[in-house]
Design an enzyme around this catalytic site. Structure first.
Site, PDB file in Angstrom:
ATOM      1  CG  HIS A 197      -1.668  -1.073   1.617  1.00  0.00           C
ATOM      2  ND1 HIS A 197      -3.030  -1.056   1.422  1.00  0.00           N
ATOM      3  CD2 HIS A 197      -1.389  -2.278   2.164  1.00  0.00           C
ATOM      4  CE1 HIS A 197      -3.549  -2.209   1.831  1.00  0.00           C
ATOM      5  NE2 HIS A 197      -2.581  -2.968   2.287  1.00  0.00           N
ATOM      6  CE1 TYR A 198      -2.105   6.397  -1.934  1.00  0.00           C
ATOM      7  CE2 TYR A 198      -0.884   5.877  -3.914  1.00  0.00           C
ATOM      8  CZ  TYR A 198      -1.993   6.426  -3.294  1.00  0.00           C
ATOM      9  OH  TYR A 198      -2.973   7.018  -4.048  1.00  0.00           O
ATOM     10  CB  THR A 199       0.601   6.231   4.301  1.00  0.00           C
ATOM     11  OG1 THR A 199       1.480   7.155   3.638  1.00  0.00           O
ATOM     12  CG2 THR A 199       1.414   5.172   5.026  1.00  0.00           C
TER      13      THR A 199
ATOM     14  CD  GLU B 200      -0.894   1.375   4.483  1.00  0.00           C
ATOM     15  OE1 GLU B 200      -0.554   2.264   3.664  1.00  0.00           O
ATOM     16  OE2 GLU B 200      -2.054   0.942   4.605  1.00  0.00           O
TER      17      GLU B 200
ATOM     18  CG  HIS C  83      -5.200  -1.693  -1.065  1.00  0.00           C
ATOM     19  ND1 HIS C  83      -5.504  -0.612  -0.275  1.00  0.00           N
ATOM     20  CD2 HIS C  83      -6.187  -2.610  -0.842  1.00  0.00           C
ATOM     21  CE1 HIS C  83      -6.627  -0.876   0.389  1.00  0.00           C
ATOM     22  NE2 HIS C  83      -7.054  -2.076   0.067  1.00  0.00           N
TER      23      HIS C  83
END
Ligand SMILES: [Zn+2]
Length: 165
Positions: free
Chosen positions: A25-27, A90, A132
């Site tokens: 993911h990225y945050t 993340e 994601h």
């Protein structure tokens, strides 16, 4: 590899589901501190097993044998409980909402080291290292088009893109 513990209350039991997937993911928040704070806030009901800062620092929020809450409504290859089957990582990045930018090399190096380490403990196939947006394509676009899948693929840590499904 140094891991900084930052325990989150947001997890539950895996209830027997085997760990065999890894979700990246990225945050999508302005700063890493803000993202860490949110994932450790009981009211937010979100978490991940790990968060990697732009400078490569790795934080662990949830133990691997527990089910972290990162993927939400998602599915892949006939499975719907992605959280039950996966480890979630993340990457700190503001994301498309706050100024999406390239992932620094030091952050990707830390990610690859962490994935290699996780693979020593769990039987995760290369094709099950996913983003994601793969498991929730209608809702999510992380980690996004700047994520260097090919760099991971060179080390056999993920498949090259585009995926041939
Ligand atoms: Zn995500």
């Amino acid at each position: 590899m140094d891991i900084i513990k930052s325990p989150s209350p947001n997890f539950n039991e895996r209830d027997g589901a085997q760990i065999d997937m890894l979700i990246i993911h990225y945050t999508g928040m302005k700063t890493g501190e803000e993202a860490l704070e949110r994932m450790c806030d009981e009211a937010a009901k979100v978490s991940a097993h790990y968060m990697i800062e732009e400078d490569g620092r790795i934080f662990q929020l949830v133990e691997e044998d527990m089910r972290a809450w990162h993927a939400g409504v998602s599915s892949w290859d006939g499975r719907s409980d992605i959280n039950g089957h996966s480890i979630g990582i993340e990457l700190v990045n503001p994301g498309h909402e706050w100024g999406y930018k390239p992932f620094p090399d030091v952050q990707i190096e830390a990610l690859m080291e962490l994935i290699e380490d996780i693979k020593t403990r769990h039987d995760i196939k290369t094709e099950y290292v996913l983003g994601h947006s793969d498991v929730a394509p209608e809702r999510k676009q992380d980690p996004g088009e700047l994520f260097p899948w090919d760099v991971l693929a060179q080390k056999n840590l993920a498949l090259p893109r585009p995926l041939k499904v």
